[in-house]
Design a protein around this motif. Structure first.
Motif, PDB file in Angstrom:
ATOM      1  N   VAL A  94       0.816  -1.221   0.000  1.00 37.56           N
ATOM      2  CA  VAL A  94       0.000   0.000   0.000  1.00 37.56           C
ATOM      3  C   VAL A  94       0.850   1.271   0.000  1.00 37.56           C
ATOM      4  N   HIS A  95       2.091   1.170   0.471  1.00 37.29           N
ATOM      5  CA  HIS A  95       2.961   2.353   0.517  1.00 37.29           C
ATOM      6  C   HIS A  95       3.404   2.787  -0.874  1.00 37.29           C
ATOM      7  N   GLU A  96       3.220   1.911  -1.848  1.00 42.72           N
ATOM      8  CA  GLU A  96       3.575   2.229  -3.231  1.00 42.72           C
ATOM      9  C   GLU A  96       2.358   2.647  -4.051  1.00 42.72           C
ATOM     10  N   PHE A  97       1.172   2.648  -3.440  1.00 39.84           N
ATOM     11  CA  PHE A  97      -0.039   3.035  -4.159  1.00 39.84           C
ATOM     12  C   PHE A  97      -0.182   4.549  -4.089  1.00 39.84           C
ATOM     13  N   PRO A  98      -0.205   5.228  -5.226  1.00 40.51           N
ATOM     14  CA  PRO A  98      -0.305   6.696  -5.217  1.00 40.51           C
ATOM     15  C   PRO A  98      -1.585   7.158  -4.506  1.00 40.51           C
ATOM     16  N   GLY A  99      -1.415   8.008  -3.513  1.00 42.84           N
ATOM     17  CA  GLY A  99      -2.565   8.560  -2.804  1.00 42.84           C
ATOM     18  C   GLY A  99      -3.177   7.633  -1.777  1.00 42.84           C
ATOM     19  N   HIS A 100      -2.454   6.585  -1.395  1.00 43.14           N
ATOM     20  CA  HIS A 100      -2.982   5.655  -0.388  1.00 43.14           C
ATOM     21  C   HIS A 100      -3.388   6.414   0.876  1.00 43.14           C
ATOM     22  N   ILE A 101      -4.534   6.062   1.422  1.00 42.27           N
ATOM     23  CA  ILE A 101      -5.034   6.674   2.653  1.00 42.27           C
ATOM     24  C   ILE A 101      -4.728   5.706   3.787  1.00 42.27           C
ATOM     25  N   ALA A 102      -3.863   6.104   4.691  1.00 40.03           N
ATOM     26  CA  ALA A 102      -3.429   5.220   5.775  1.00 40.03           C
ATOM     27  C   ALA A 102      -4.294   5.419   7.012  1.00 40.03           C
ATOM     28  N   CYS A 103      -5.342   4.618   7.121  1.00 44.09           N
ATOM     29  CA  CYS A 103      -6.171   4.661   8.332  1.00 44.09           C
ATOM     30  C   CYS A 103      -5.480   3.901   9.463  1.00 44.09           C
ATOM     31  N   ASP A 104      -4.760   2.836   9.132  1.00 41.08           N
ATOM     32  CA  ASP A 104      -4.018   2.040  10.105  1.00 41.08           C
ATOM     33  C   ASP A 104      -2.601   1.887   9.569  1.00 41.08           C
ATOM     34  N   SER A 105      -1.638   2.432  10.282  1.00 43.90           N
ATOM     35  CA  SER A 105      -0.252   2.397   9.808  1.00 43.90           C
ATOM     36  C   SER A 105       0.307   0.980   9.747  1.00 43.90           C
ATOM     37  N   ALA A 106      -0.356   0.015  10.369  1.00 42.92           N
ATOM     38  CA  ALA A 106       0.106  -1.376  10.324  1.00 42.92           C
ATOM     39  C   ALA A 106      -0.237  -2.059   8.997  1.00 42.92           C
ATOM     40  N   SER A 107      -1.130  -1.493   8.221  1.00 42.93           N
ATOM     41  CA  SER A 107      -1.533  -2.123   6.955  1.00 42.93           C
ATOM     42  C   SER A 107      -0.399  -2.060   5.945  1.00 42.93           C
ATOM     43  N   GLU A 108      -0.170  -3.188   5.294  1.00 40.92           N
ATOM     44  CA  GLU A 108       0.885  -3.296   4.288  1.00 40.92           C
ATOM     45  C   GLU A 108       0.333  -3.648   2.907  1.00 40.92           C
TER      46      GLU A 108
END
Length: 159
Positions: A94-108
């Protein structure tokens, strides 16, 4: 029929048993989320985002996991993009998805499947994992199949 693994076919049977066309759609979405939370491994969030009346925003529906973003603009993040494109998005990192919205920083990683009600785009089913590359093509086929089971049950529901 698609090549749905036996694990997802078993989940589909469980899902059929707990969904009830005589209940409001929100109750069925809640039970869908709860079953996925209990039965899928290595996930840290599962739930749905539903379209508002103007179909410009998605709002948080029933879910399991940590508190989440309450609204997402259509076209933004993985959920908003899957809704706008009307297709499943499977994101390995998810860190490589442009504009990813991080609701939970643990999500990968994440998979988002469009949800239809009476053949009209209604929202998305969102599943997050704390592991990179958690969802493969067999998971995508299986989860899409489970969403079809849900859609079929919801098609008879009245609001």
């Amino acid at each position: 029929m698609l090549d749905v693994s036996s694990r997802y076919l078993t989940l589909a049977k469980q899902l059929e048993a707990i969904l009830d066309k005589d209940l409001p759609y929100i109750s069925n979405l809640a039970n869908f989320s709860a079953l996925m939370w209990l039965e899928l491994e290595e996930i840290n969030w599962v739930g749905c985002y539903l379209a508002n009346q103007s179909k410009s925003q998605l709002f948080l529906g029933p879910f399991q996991g940590k508190p989440a973003c309450t609204t997402i603009q259509v076209g933004k993040g993985v959920c908003g993009s899957a809704y706008e494109q009307q297709q499943t998005l499977r994101v390995e990192n998810v860190h490589e998805f442009p504009g990813h919205i991080a609701c939970d920083s643990a999500s990968e990683s994440e998979i988002v499947v469009p949800l239809y009600l009476n053949n009209e785009l209604f929202g998305v089913i969102d599943i997050d994992s704390p592991r990179l590359n958690r969802f493969d093509s067999s998971d995508q086929i299986g989860i899409e199949y489970l969403v079809k089971v849900l859609e079929n049950k919801l098609s008879d529901v009245h609001f």
